[in-house]
Enzyme design. Structure first.
Site, PDB file in Angstrom:
ATOM      1  N   TYR A 169       0.833  -1.203   0.000  1.00  0.00           N
ATOM      2  CA  TYR A 169       0.000   0.000   0.000  1.00  0.00           C
ATOM      3  C   TYR A 169       0.871   1.259   0.000  1.00  0.00           C
ATOM      4  CZ  TYR A 169      -3.817   3.132   1.436  1.00  0.00           C
ATOM      5  OH  TYR A 169      -4.737   4.149   1.507  1.00  0.00           O
ATOM      6  N   LYS A 173       0.978   3.991  -3.053  1.00  0.00           N
ATOM      7  CA  LYS A 173       0.547   5.375  -2.838  1.00  0.00           C
ATOM      8  C   LYS A 173       1.696   6.357  -3.042  1.00  0.00           C
ATOM      9  CE  LYS A 173      -3.826   4.692  -1.818  1.00  0.00           C
ATOM     10  NZ  LYS A 173      -4.910   5.236  -2.655  1.00  0.00           N
TER      11      LYS A 173
END
Length: 265
Positions: A169, A173
Protein backbone atom coordinates in the site's frame (compact mmCIF):
# COMPACT_ATOMS: atom_id res chain seq x y z
CA UNK A 1 -27.68 14.72 8.47
CA UNK A 2 -24.85 15.84 10.76
CA UNK A 3 -24.01 19.46 11.50
CA UNK A 4 -20.65 18.95 9.78
CA UNK A 5 -22.33 17.70 6.61
CA UNK A 6 -24.79 20.61 6.57
CA UNK A 7 -21.89 23.05 6.88
CA UNK A 8 -20.04 21.26 4.09
CA UNK A 9 -23.01 21.43 1.75
CA UNK A 10 -23.58 25.12 2.49
CA UNK A 11 -19.93 25.78 1.60
CA UNK A 12 -20.38 24.04 -1.76
CA UNK A 13 -23.83 25.44 -2.52
CA UNK A 14 -22.54 28.14 -4.90
CA UNK A 15 -21.77 25.26 -7.30
CA UNK A 16 -18.10 25.94 -8.14
CA UNK A 17 -18.04 22.93 -10.48
CA UNK A 18 -21.11 23.81 -12.56
CA UNK A 19 -20.43 22.92 -16.17
CA UNK A 20 -17.57 20.54 -15.31
CA UNK A 21 -17.63 16.89 -16.35
CA UNK A 22 -16.00 14.63 -13.77
CA UNK A 23 -15.05 10.96 -13.61
CA UNK A 24 -14.82 9.55 -10.07
CA UNK A 25 -13.46 6.05 -9.57
CA UNK A 26 -14.32 3.87 -6.60
CA UNK A 27 -17.52 5.88 -6.20
CA UNK A 28 -19.78 3.29 -4.59
CA UNK A 29 -18.67 3.70 -0.98
CA UNK A 30 -16.31 5.39 1.43
CA UNK A 31 -14.33 8.42 0.33
CA UNK A 32 -15.35 7.97 -3.30
CA UNK A 33 -19.05 8.06 -2.48
CA UNK A 34 -18.60 11.20 -0.41
CA UNK A 35 -16.56 12.87 -3.16
CA UNK A 36 -19.41 12.06 -5.55
CA UNK A 37 -21.83 13.72 -3.12
CA UNK A 38 -19.65 16.80 -2.79
CA UNK A 39 -19.16 17.11 -6.54
CA UNK A 40 -22.91 16.76 -7.04
CA UNK A 41 -23.57 19.56 -4.55
CA UNK A 42 -20.94 21.63 -6.37
CA UNK A 43 -22.81 21.18 -9.66
CA UNK A 44 -20.60 18.83 -11.69
CA UNK A 45 -21.94 16.35 -14.23
CA UNK A 46 -20.70 12.98 -13.01
CA UNK A 47 -19.46 9.71 -14.40
CA UNK A 48 -19.25 7.28 -11.50
CA UNK A 49 -17.17 4.13 -11.77
CA UNK A 50 -16.84 1.06 -9.57
CA UNK A 51 -17.21 -2.71 -9.54
CA UNK A 52 -20.76 -2.88 -8.15
CA UNK A 53 -23.19 -1.85 -10.88
CA UNK A 54 -26.26 -1.96 -8.66
CA UNK A 55 -24.65 0.26 -6.03
CA UNK A 56 -23.56 2.69 -8.72
CA UNK A 57 -27.10 2.87 -10.08
CA UNK A 58 -28.51 3.61 -6.63
CA UNK A 59 -25.87 6.29 -6.09
CA UNK A 60 -26.64 7.87 -9.45
CA UNK A 61 -30.37 7.96 -8.79
CA UNK A 62 -29.86 9.54 -5.37
CA UNK A 63 -27.45 12.23 -6.56
CA UNK A 64 -29.33 13.18 -9.72
CA UNK A 65 -32.62 13.37 -7.84
CA UNK A 66 -31.23 15.35 -4.91
CA UNK A 67 -29.05 17.81 -6.81
CA UNK A 68 -30.48 18.07 -10.32
CA UNK A 69 -27.31 17.03 -12.09
CA UNK A 70 -26.49 14.52 -14.81
CA UNK A 71 -25.05 11.26 -13.49
CA UNK A 72 -23.89 8.30 -15.56
CA UNK A 73 -22.30 5.08 -14.37
CA UNK A 74 -19.68 2.71 -15.80
CA UNK A 75 -19.02 -0.62 -14.14
CA UNK A 76 -15.31 -1.40 -14.21
CA UNK A 77 -12.87 -3.64 -12.38
CA UNK A 78 -9.61 -1.71 -12.53
CA UNK A 79 -7.64 -4.83 -11.67
CA UNK A 80 -8.22 -6.05 -15.22
CA UNK A 81 -5.28 -5.12 -17.47
CA UNK A 82 -7.36 -3.43 -20.16
CA UNK A 83 -9.83 -1.72 -17.79
CA UNK A 84 -8.10 1.67 -17.22
CA UNK A 85 -7.77 2.51 -20.90
CA UNK A 86 -11.28 1.27 -21.66
CA UNK A 87 -12.68 3.36 -18.80
CA UNK A 88 -10.87 6.44 -20.07
CA UNK A 89 -12.49 6.04 -23.49
CA UNK A 90 -15.95 5.20 -22.18
CA UNK A 91 -16.05 8.03 -19.65
CA UNK A 92 -14.92 10.62 -22.19
CA UNK A 93 -17.66 9.49 -24.57
CA UNK A 94 -20.47 10.07 -22.07
CA UNK A 95 -20.44 13.87 -22.17
CA UNK A 96 -17.98 14.46 -25.01
CA UNK A 97 -14.93 14.86 -22.80
CA UNK A 98 -13.80 15.20 -19.18
CA UNK A 99 -12.76 18.26 -17.21
CA UNK A 100 -11.94 16.45 -13.96
CA UNK A 101 -10.63 13.02 -13.00
CA UNK A 102 -10.76 11.91 -9.38
CA UNK A 103 -8.53 8.85 -9.07
CA UNK A 104 -9.90 7.32 -5.88
CA UNK A 105 -10.33 3.55 -6.28
CA UNK A 106 -7.99 1.50 -4.14
CA UNK A 107 -7.56 -1.60 -2.01
CA UNK A 108 -5.39 -2.80 0.84
CA UNK A 109 -4.05 -6.13 2.07
CA UNK A 110 -2.48 -5.31 5.45
CA UNK A 111 0.28 -7.78 6.31
CA UNK A 112 3.76 -7.76 7.77
CA UNK A 113 6.62 -7.91 5.30
CA UNK A 114 7.53 -11.33 6.67
CA UNK A 115 4.04 -12.55 5.68
CA UNK A 116 3.96 -10.85 2.28
CA UNK A 117 2.51 -12.86 -0.59
CA UNK A 118 3.27 -12.16 -4.23
CA UNK A 119 -0.43 -12.36 -5.07
CA UNK A 120 -1.38 -9.67 -2.56
CA UNK A 121 1.46 -7.41 -3.65
CA UNK A 122 0.50 -7.77 -7.31
CA UNK A 123 -3.14 -7.08 -6.45
CA UNK A 124 -2.37 -3.87 -4.57
CA UNK A 125 0.10 -2.58 -7.14
CA UNK A 126 -2.27 -3.31 -10.05
CA UNK A 127 -5.26 -1.54 -8.51
CA UNK A 128 -3.55 1.21 -6.50
CA UNK A 129 -0.71 2.17 -8.84
CA UNK A 130 -0.90 0.74 -12.35
CA UNK A 131 -4.60 1.41 -12.93
CA UNK A 132 -4.78 5.01 -11.67
CA UNK A 133 -1.45 5.92 -13.29
CA UNK A 134 -2.55 4.59 -16.68
CA UNK A 135 -6.03 6.08 -16.36
CA UNK A 136 -4.60 9.49 -15.47
CA UNK A 137 -2.16 9.35 -18.38
CA UNK A 138 -4.90 8.61 -20.91
CA UNK A 139 -7.43 11.07 -19.46
CA UNK A 140 -4.73 13.69 -18.96
CA UNK A 141 -3.59 13.43 -22.58
CA UNK A 142 -7.17 13.93 -23.75
CA UNK A 143 -7.58 16.90 -21.40
CA UNK A 144 -4.38 18.44 -22.76
CA UNK A 145 -5.64 18.09 -26.33
CA UNK A 146 -8.94 19.74 -25.31
CA UNK A 147 -7.34 22.69 -23.50
CA UNK A 148 -6.96 21.60 -19.88
CA UNK A 149 -8.46 19.99 -16.83
CA UNK A 150 -7.77 18.83 -13.29
CA UNK A 151 -6.59 15.42 -12.07
CA UNK A 152 -7.09 14.77 -8.37
CA UNK A 153 -5.55 11.61 -6.95
CA UNK A 154 -6.48 10.26 -3.54
CA UNK A 155 -3.14 9.04 -2.24
CA UNK A 156 -2.47 8.67 1.49
CA UNK A 157 -0.34 9.91 4.34
CA UNK A 158 1.15 6.42 3.96
CA UNK A 159 2.70 7.69 0.73
CA UNK A 160 4.79 10.13 2.74
CA UNK A 161 5.39 8.24 5.99
CA UNK A 162 5.76 4.46 6.33
CA UNK A 163 2.86 2.63 7.93
CA UNK A 164 3.58 -0.76 9.51
CA UNK A 165 2.05 -3.80 7.82
CA UNK A 166 1.20 -1.80 4.69
CA UNK A 167 4.22 -2.56 2.48
CA UNK A 168 2.46 -2.76 -0.88
CA UNK A 169 0.00 0.00 0.00
CA UNK A 170 2.77 2.46 0.94
CA UNK A 171 4.75 1.64 -2.21
CA UNK A 172 1.70 2.13 -4.43
CA UNK A 173 0.55 5.37 -2.84
CA UNK A 174 4.07 6.82 -2.92
CA UNK A 175 4.15 6.00 -6.63
CA UNK A 176 0.87 7.84 -7.14
CA UNK A 177 2.30 10.99 -5.58
CA UNK A 178 5.16 10.88 -8.08
CA UNK A 179 2.70 10.12 -10.90
CA UNK A 180 0.82 13.31 -10.05
CA UNK A 181 4.04 15.30 -10.14
CA UNK A 182 4.96 13.85 -13.52
CA UNK A 183 1.51 14.63 -14.92
CA UNK A 184 1.80 18.17 -13.57
CA UNK A 185 5.23 18.59 -15.14
CA UNK A 186 4.48 17.21 -18.58
CA UNK A 187 0.88 18.34 -19.04
CA UNK A 188 0.86 21.61 -17.12
CA UNK A 189 1.79 23.58 -20.21
CA UNK A 190 -1.42 22.37 -21.84
CA UNK A 191 -3.53 23.55 -18.89
CA UNK A 192 -3.81 20.23 -17.04
CA UNK A 193 -3.27 20.43 -13.29
CA UNK A 194 -2.50 17.27 -11.29
CA UNK A 195 -2.42 17.06 -7.51
CA UNK A 196 -2.63 14.45 -4.75
CA UNK A 197 -4.54 14.40 -1.47
CA UNK A 198 -2.86 12.44 1.33
CA UNK A 199 -5.32 11.67 4.16
CA UNK A 200 -4.65 9.91 7.40
CA UNK A 201 -7.28 7.43 8.64
CA UNK A 202 -10.69 8.54 7.38
CA UNK A 203 -13.82 7.50 9.27
CA UNK A 204 -15.79 6.01 6.44
CA UNK A 205 -17.96 3.04 7.36
CA UNK A 206 -14.95 0.80 6.86
CA UNK A 207 -12.61 3.16 8.69
CA UNK A 208 -15.03 3.30 11.58
CA UNK A 209 -15.11 -0.50 11.78
CA UNK A 210 -11.32 -0.85 11.63
CA UNK A 211 -10.30 2.12 13.77
CA UNK A 212 -13.21 3.94 15.39
CA UNK A 213 -14.67 0.83 17.01
CA UNK A 214 -11.31 -0.35 18.38
CA UNK A 215 -9.94 2.24 20.83
CA UNK A 216 -6.88 0.18 21.73
CA UNK A 217 -5.83 -0.11 18.09
CA UNK A 218 -6.63 3.55 17.39
CA UNK A 219 -4.84 5.00 20.42
CA UNK A 220 -1.25 4.77 19.11
CA UNK A 221 -2.26 6.30 15.79
CA UNK A 222 -4.24 9.09 17.44
CA UNK A 223 -1.28 9.85 19.69
CA UNK A 224 0.68 10.78 16.55
CA UNK A 225 -2.00 13.18 15.27
CA UNK A 226 -1.78 16.60 16.99
CA UNK A 227 -5.50 17.23 16.47
CA UNK A 228 -6.12 13.91 18.27
CA UNK A 229 -8.79 12.68 15.87
CA UNK A 230 -9.20 10.98 12.53
CA UNK A 231 -10.53 12.66 9.39
CA UNK A 232 -14.15 12.72 8.27
CA UNK A 233 -14.92 11.95 4.61
CA UNK A 234 -16.17 15.48 3.92
CA UNK A 235 -12.79 16.88 4.96
CA UNK A 236 -11.23 14.99 2.05
CA UNK A 237 -14.08 15.70 -0.36
CA UNK A 238 -13.95 19.45 0.13
CA UNK A 239 -10.26 19.50 -0.74
CA UNK A 240 -11.03 17.48 -3.88
CA UNK A 241 -13.71 19.98 -4.92
CA UNK A 242 -11.33 22.86 -4.31
CA UNK A 243 -8.55 21.27 -6.38
CA UNK A 244 -10.99 20.66 -9.22
CA UNK A 245 -12.25 24.25 -9.17
CA UNK A 246 -10.94 27.55 -10.46
CA UNK A 247 -10.13 28.53 -6.87
CA UNK A 248 -7.08 26.25 -7.17
CA UNK A 249 -6.09 27.43 -10.66
CA UNK A 250 -2.42 27.89 -9.68
CA UNK A 251 -2.12 24.68 -7.64
CA UNK A 252 -0.21 22.05 -9.59
CA UNK A 253 2.02 19.11 -8.67
CA UNK A 254 1.47 19.19 -4.91
CA UNK A 255 0.49 16.58 -2.34
CA UNK A 256 -1.84 17.94 0.31
CA UNK A 257 -1.96 16.14 3.68
CA UNK A 258 -5.37 15.92 5.30
CA UNK A 259 -3.94 14.47 8.46
CA UNK A 260 -4.41 16.73 11.47
CA UNK A 261 -0.63 17.19 11.68
CA UNK A 262 0.28 13.48 11.56
CA UNK A 263 3.21 14.07 9.21
CA UNK A 264 4.86 16.66 11.47
CA UNK A 265 4.66 14.66 14.66
Amino acid sequence: MTTELRQSERALAHRPLAGRRALITGATRGIGADIARAFAVAGAALVLSGRDGDALARQAELLSGSHGIRVSVITADLAAPEAPERLAEQAAAVYGGLDVLVNNAGISHPEAITDLTAANLDDVLNVNLRAPSLLAARVGAAMAAAGGGSIVTIASAAALRPLPEHYGYCIAKAGLVMASRMLALELGGAGVRANSICPTVVLTDMGQQVWGDHPQKAAPMLARIPLNRFAEPAEVSEVAVWLASDAASMINGVDIPVDGGYLIS
